[in-house]
Scaffold this active site. Structure first.
Site, short mmCIF file in Angstrom:
data_model
loop_
_atom_site.label_atom_id
_atom_site.label_comp_id
_atom_site.label_asym_id
_atom_site.label_seq_id
_atom_site.Cartn_x
_atom_site.Cartn_y
_atom_site.Cartn_z
N ASN A 132 2.24 1.57 4.38
CA ASN A 132 2.52 0.30 5.07
C ASN A 132 2.21 0.37 6.57
OD1 ASN A 132 5.37 -1.95 5.66
ND2 ASN A 132 3.28 -2.48 5.15
N CYS A 176 -1.47 0.84 7.37
CA CYS A 176 -2.91 0.53 7.48
C CYS A 176 -3.28 -0.72 6.68
CB CYS A 176 -3.76 1.72 7.04
SG CYS A 176 -3.73 3.12 8.20
N ARG A 177 -3.44 -0.57 5.36
CA ARG A 177 -4.01 -1.66 4.57
C ARG A 177 -3.10 -2.86 4.39
NH1 ARG A 177 -5.19 2.05 -0.40
NH2 ARG A 177 -3.23 2.85 0.42
N SER A 178 -1.85 -2.63 3.94
CA SER A 178 -1.02 -3.81 3.63
C SER A 178 -0.60 -4.60 4.88
CB SER A 178 0.18 -3.45 2.75
OG SER A 178 1.06 -2.54 3.37
N CYS A 184 0.87 -1.18 0.00
CA CYS A 184 0.00 0.00 0.00
C CYS A 184 0.90 1.23 0.00
CB CYS A 184 -0.98 -0.01 1.17
SG CYS A 184 -0.23 0.05 2.81
N ASP A 192 -8.52 3.67 1.47
CA ASP A 192 -7.51 3.89 2.51
C ASP A 192 -8.16 4.43 3.79
OD1 ASP A 192 -5.33 4.47 4.04
OD2 ASP A 192 -4.18 5.32 2.37
P1 4NP Z 1 -1.83 2.92 4.05
O1 4NP Z 1 -2.44 4.32 4.57
O2 4NP Z 1 -1.25 3.22 2.67
O3 4NP Z 1 -3.00 1.99 3.97
O4 4NP Z 1 -0.78 2.51 5.05
C1 4NP Z 1 -1.69 5.50 4.75
C2 4NP Z 1 -0.99 5.68 5.91
C3 4NP Z 1 -0.29 6.86 6.09
C4 4NP Z 1 -0.31 7.85 5.12
C5 4NP Z 1 -1.02 7.65 3.95
C6 4NP Z 1 -1.71 6.46 3.76
N1 4NP Z 1 0.39 9.08 5.33
O5 4NP Z 1 0.19 10.01 4.53
O6 4NP Z 1 1.16 9.20 6.31
#
Ligand code: 4NP
Length: 147
Positions: free
Chosen positions: A12, A14-16, A9, A119
């Site tokens: 790294n 939340c989703r993955s 994702c 997300d």
């Molecule tokens: P992920 O979500 O891609 O599912 O881990 C996010 C986590 C943090 C951020 C963006 C997306 N960020 O902008 O810090």
């Protein structure tokens, strides 16, 4: 034969990592020999554990993600993993830019009508993301078992 899977994702956190924890739990319960990992296309959170609200939602459904740590995807992941699964089209594009072939995780749950995993870092729907990830993981496991 698929013996290693990388979930990707953006951050790294939340989703993955959730896809990693859910799929690892299912792989173990089925007694399959498949290594699971996750990574982000961005390096903002390298070395940090999954996002607190995401961990809370996962824990409520029986998944402990506290020992996971974020890392950034590297081009050599293409050689290390048999299958690389992206959470959305942007992740897929970024992976293509690194020369890493991948496909969408949601391809494994076509009946859900979702073309990406939204997300929850932005939507704040952590349980919704977890639900979709569980269904996608079920489809992935069903596919692996037909190998
Ligand atoms: P992920 O979500 O891609 O599912 O881990 C996010 C986590 C943090 C951020 C963006 C997306 N960020 O902008 O810090």
């Amino acid at each position: 034969m698929i013996h290693s899977i990388l979930f990707v994702c953006l951050g790294n956190i939340c989703r993955s990592p959730t896809a990693e924890a859910v799929t690892r739990t299912k792989v173990r319960s089925l007694g399959l020999d498949v290594q699971i990992d996750s990574a982000g296309t961005a390096g903002w959170h390298i070395g940090t554990p999954p996002y607190g609200p995401m961990q809370d939602a996962a824990r409520a459904r029986g998944y402990d993600m506290s020992d996971l740590r974020a890392r950034e995807v590297v081009p050599t992941d293409a050689q290390r993993f048999d299958l690389i699964l992206a959470m959305d089209e942007e992740n897929l594009c970024d992976l293509q830019g690194l020369g890493i072939p991948a496909r969408l995780f949601t391809d494994y749950a076509p009946h859900m009508g979702a073309s990406f995993v939204p997300d929850p870092y932005y939507t704040r729907d952590f349980d919704g993301a977890l639900c979709l990830i569980e269904v996608c993981a079920d489809g992935l496991l069903a596919d692996l078992q037909t190998q």
